[in-house]
Design a protein around this motif. Structure first.
Motif, PDB file in Angstrom:
ATOM      1  N   LEU A  97       0.939  -1.065  -0.033  1.00  0.00           N
ATOM      2  CA  LEU A  97       0.060   0.065  -0.135  1.00  0.00           C
ATOM      3  C   LEU A  97       0.827   1.178  -0.015  1.00  0.00           C
ATOM      4  O   LEU A  97       1.697   1.246   0.872  1.00  0.00           O
ATOM      5  N   THR A 101      -2.503   6.261   1.322  1.00  0.00           N
ATOM      6  CA  THR A 101      -3.737   5.409   1.035  1.00  0.00           C
ATOM      7  C   THR A 101      -4.671   5.801   1.923  1.00  0.00           C
ATOM      8  O   THR A 101      -4.633   5.917   3.138  1.00  0.00           O
ATOM      9  N   ARG A 353      -1.025  -2.120  -8.784  1.00  0.00           N
ATOM     10  CA  ARG A 353      -1.068  -2.836  -7.480  1.00  0.00           C
ATOM     11  C   ARG A 353       0.348  -2.777  -7.140  1.00  0.00           C
ATOM     12  O   ARG A 353       0.398  -3.225  -5.833  1.00  0.00           O
ATOM     13  N   TRP A 502     -12.736   2.029   1.994  1.00  0.00           N
ATOM     14  CA  TRP A 502     -11.576   2.438   1.247  1.00  0.00           C
ATOM     15  C   TRP A 502     -12.468   3.937   0.516  1.00  0.00           C
ATOM     16  O   TRP A 502     -13.384   3.880   0.052  1.00  0.00           O
ATOM     17  N   GLN A 507      -8.883   0.638  -4.985  1.00  0.00           N
ATOM     18  CA  GLN A 507      -8.311   0.057  -3.877  1.00  0.00           C
ATOM     19  C   GLN A 507      -9.178  -0.872  -3.105  1.00  0.00           C
ATOM     20  O   GLN A 507      -8.937  -1.702  -2.469  1.00  0.00           O
TER      21      GLN A 507
END
Length: 738
Positions: A97, A101, A353, A502, A507
């Motif tokens: 992450l 984030t 990712r 999220w 994500q």
């Protein structure tokens, strides 16, 4: 006319009456308080002066108060951003992450402070082992409602804390665990010397192809050897192997262990939980950010950045010229295209990712090469929906320009950074100048690119070419936000279990779960002017330089990262030289501990000494030492009323309160350092117990360093001595038997 602000509501008559009421107490010989007395005339004169003074003080406007505070170096605190620890779950494959984030708790957005690496790993078992026993703490760690001692209550050297995982870690793998202690908050104090020393090991393959406990490479220890809550990060140096630790009938598991190499904890660490895949989030919503790089001056230079906005936001690249201005470079598909000459770059995007984006510059033939310099290249990342909001207006070239940023609810001054575009060349292309925020323009010169920003009103203001420069005139918008960050305030102190949603759909596709097990903490609203004035007054009462004994005691009690119970300062005294040491100061420190006789470790004393060394007078010789405990045992024959023959424990309790080494709840004060224990003190404590008729016989015993008994049976303590109770022996005699 300025409104009246009543700083003091007392009138002339009130002041005179208060002064006259104090005459009998302060000057009892003053008996004539009639109006003809000259003293009364002076009282009325000073009362009138006081009323006039408070009248004018009540008319000091807020702007002047802020100026006075600025002269003292004090400014009101801005809104602070709350923080929360979030544990991620349902990790099926390794996930990285990026920093920034975003998670949401109701309408509050939180961001990760640092990049977070999540591993498909779970804690299966936690075991503590001491010389006396081995205990399974897995259930306590899973629920997090019962704290347990990491190394037992005594925390002796050689004790171990074992942690088992459900799968192995390969050599070179990096792992982070978060240790939450029951006794306290995180300590971010620098210069703290740990009281004890621990080492981390894993069971794995050794150099002889056998299996044994191998050291882990410690990358970060935010716990200071388990002295506070924090994060521990280490790298596995050899492949892990399964082994049985406890119980004997258990199956082999993959273990790491923490070994207490050197004992010395004042407070043995008690663990609430050991957590995996846990990250610290801060309540903020970054809409635009910058990342600065050094230019190498070489062809094909690359700059890489990985954050949430770097992965999912818009990208701008700027390079600083020799004159200090920033020029915007263009993005092209590749350097083989027709428009790949000049100030251009290519973006190489990794899978979202897996990582961020890489910017590559040209080689001087196809695409220009940025010059060599420190911090002369930067990337500006912004959210997709921020493209229009970043243009906040244009400069008309006049002094005292002001703008209201209604669409940018920034709560902190450092959450906003702007650039001003300056038309350059025949085509009017904008080159960019960085402007810096200041609290006011009082210290700004005509060439200083300064602006003020009031988070409360959202007003942004520029100077007048005498106090602060004027932004360059432009026909098109040339005031651009470079850094923008929302967030702050006490609403960020969220309840547990709310931080689980999220913000970005991309994500959310990771199928990870998130949860904050505890409350958010640290969020606060901006400080009002009245609160700032009160804080300034309180700060002036806090000593920074150690001059008097009271200064030393106050400074030691406030040593960052330590929990101090008592302090005793002995001027003109040095260990080994006694009271003849001119210019020496000895500080006796008692830490907080579990028992009545906690002893500070070497690290504890070093930390206090370092803290004092920056604050002592340059000619003062400071010694920081541990207390010399003296155990006092009372032997007494006490005559009591017949129905109190079974109440001897009350006398013992009274003696324990009298001879307490520390302050305790209920108004119990610790025995003064170095004070002689007189038999009269003991007689008085026993006699005050209900049911006691009188003390028939009494004698004292003592055990400790440098204590001596006087001819009368009193106990004379050394300067560094402090008493504690032994096993008192009290013999009760009924008054009816005499």
């Amino acid at each position: 006319m300025l409104p009246r602000i009543p700083l003091d509501d007392r009138t002339f008559d009130n002041i005179v009456q208060d002064a006259r009421r104090g005459i009998p107490r302060r000057l009892p010989e003053w008996t004539d308080e009639n109006a003809h007395d000259p003293g009364v005339t002076f009282l009325e004169l000073f009362a009138w002066l006081s009323e006039m003074q408070q009248y004018y003080l009540s008319r000091v406007p807020e702007r002047n108060v802020r100026k006075f505070l600025d002269l003292l170096g004090v400014v009101p605190y801005e809104a602070s951003q709350a923080e929360a620890d979030v544990t991620f779950g349902n990790v099926r494959v390794p996930v990285q992450l990026p920093a920034g984030t975003k998670l949401q708790a109701e309408d509050q957005v939180f961001e990760t402070v640092e990049p977070v690496k999540l591993l498909p790993l779970e804690i299966e078992r936690i075991v503590t082992r001491t010389e006396k026993e081995t205990s399974d703490r897995s259930a306590s760690n899973e629920r997090g409602n019962v704290a347990f001692y990491a190394f037992g209550r005594e925390a002796e050297a050689g004790s171990r804390l074992y942690i088992a995982f459900d799968s192995e870690l390969e050599a070179g793998e990096t792992l982070s665990i978060y240790v939450k202690l029951a006794d306290g908050e995180e300590s971010r104090a620098e210069g703290v010397v740990p009281s004890a020393r621990v080492s981390w090991k894993s069971y794995g393959k050794d150099e002889d192809n056998g299996n044994s406990w191998q050291p882990l490479e410690l990358i970060e220890d935010g716990t200071f050897h388990l002295m506070s809550s924090g994060r521990i990060t280490f790298r596995v140096l050899s492949p892990m192997r399964p082994v049985i630790v406890h119980p004997a009938a258990d199956r082999p598991r993959y273990w790491i262990c923490c070994v207490l190499e050197e004992a010395g904890y004042e407070l043995p660490p008690r663990i609430d939980q050991v957590l995996l895949n846990t990250a610290r989030l801060r309540q903020r919503d970054t809409r635009s950010e910058q990342v600065v790089f050094d230019g190498s001056g070489e062809p094909n230079q690359t700059i890489e950045a990985d954050s949430l906005l770097a992965r999912y936001g818009q990208l701008r690249v700027q390079v600083r010229d020799a004159d200090g201005c920033w020029r915007e470079w263009r993005e092209v598909a590749d350097f083989d295209s027709d428009d790949a000459d000049g100030e251009v770059y290519v973006v190489e995007r990794a899978a979202r990712r897996r990582g961020g984006t890489t910017v590559r510059f040209g080689n001087g033939v196809r695409g220009a090469v940025p010059g060599q310099g420190v911090g002369n290249i930067r990337r500006i990342h912004s959210a997709e929906d921020f493209a229009e909001l970043r243009w906040i207006g244009r400069s008309n070239g006049l002094p005292h320009q002001k703008l209201r940023l209604y669409d940018l609810p920034v709560k902190r001054q450092d959450g906003l950074r702007i650039q001003v575009g300056v038309p350059c060349g025949k085509d009017g292309r904008l080159v960019w100048e960085d402007w810096e925020p200041v609290d006011h323009f009082d210290r700004s010169g005509p060439l200083d690119r300064h602006y003020t920003f009031d988070p409360e009103t959202g007003e942004l203001a520029f100077g007048n070419d005498e106090r602060g420069a004027i932004p360059s005139f432009a026909e098109e918008p040339n005031l651009c936000v470079m850094v923008c960050e929302f967030g702050g305030g006490e609403r960020g102190n969220i309840k547990p279990g709310l931080l689980n949603r999220w913000v970005l759909e991309e994500q959310d596709e990771l199928l990870l779960t998130a949860d904050n097990l505890d409350y958010g903490f640290g969020g606060a609203e901006a400080e009002t002017l009245e609160e700032c004035v009160e804080r300034a007054r309180a700060q002036w009462q806090v000593p920074y330089c150690a001059v008097t004994s009271e200064d030393y005691a106050r400074i030691v009690m406030d040593t960052p990262g330590l929990k101090v119970s008592r302090v005793h300062v002995i001027p003109n005294y040095a260990p080994g030289r006694g009271q003849a040491a001119e210019g020496a100061v000895t500080v006796v420190v008692v830490p907080q501990g579990l028992g009545d006789t906690p002893v500070p470790s070497t690290g504890f004393l070093e930390t206090v000494a370092k803290h004092l060394d920056d604050r002592r007078l340059i000619t003062t010789e400071v010694h920081v030492v541990a207390p010399d405990y003296v155990k006092v045992t009372v032997h007494a024959v006490v005559v009591v009323e017949p129905h109190f023959m079974e109440e001897g424990h009350r006398i013992v309790a009274a003696l324990n309160r009298l001879l307490a080494p520390h302050d305790k709840p209920g108004g119990v004060q610790g025995w003064p350092f170095g004070r002689t224990v007189h038999k009269g003190d003991i007689y008085g404590a026993i006699s005050r117990v209900k049911g006691v008729a009188y003390v028939q016989d009494l004698w004292l015993d003592a055990a400790g360093k440098a204590v001596r008994k006087s001819a009368g049976g009193d106990l004379e303590l050394p300067e560094t001595g402090i008493v504690f109770s032994g096993a008192h022996r009290i013999e009760l005699i009924s008054s009816s038997q005499l």
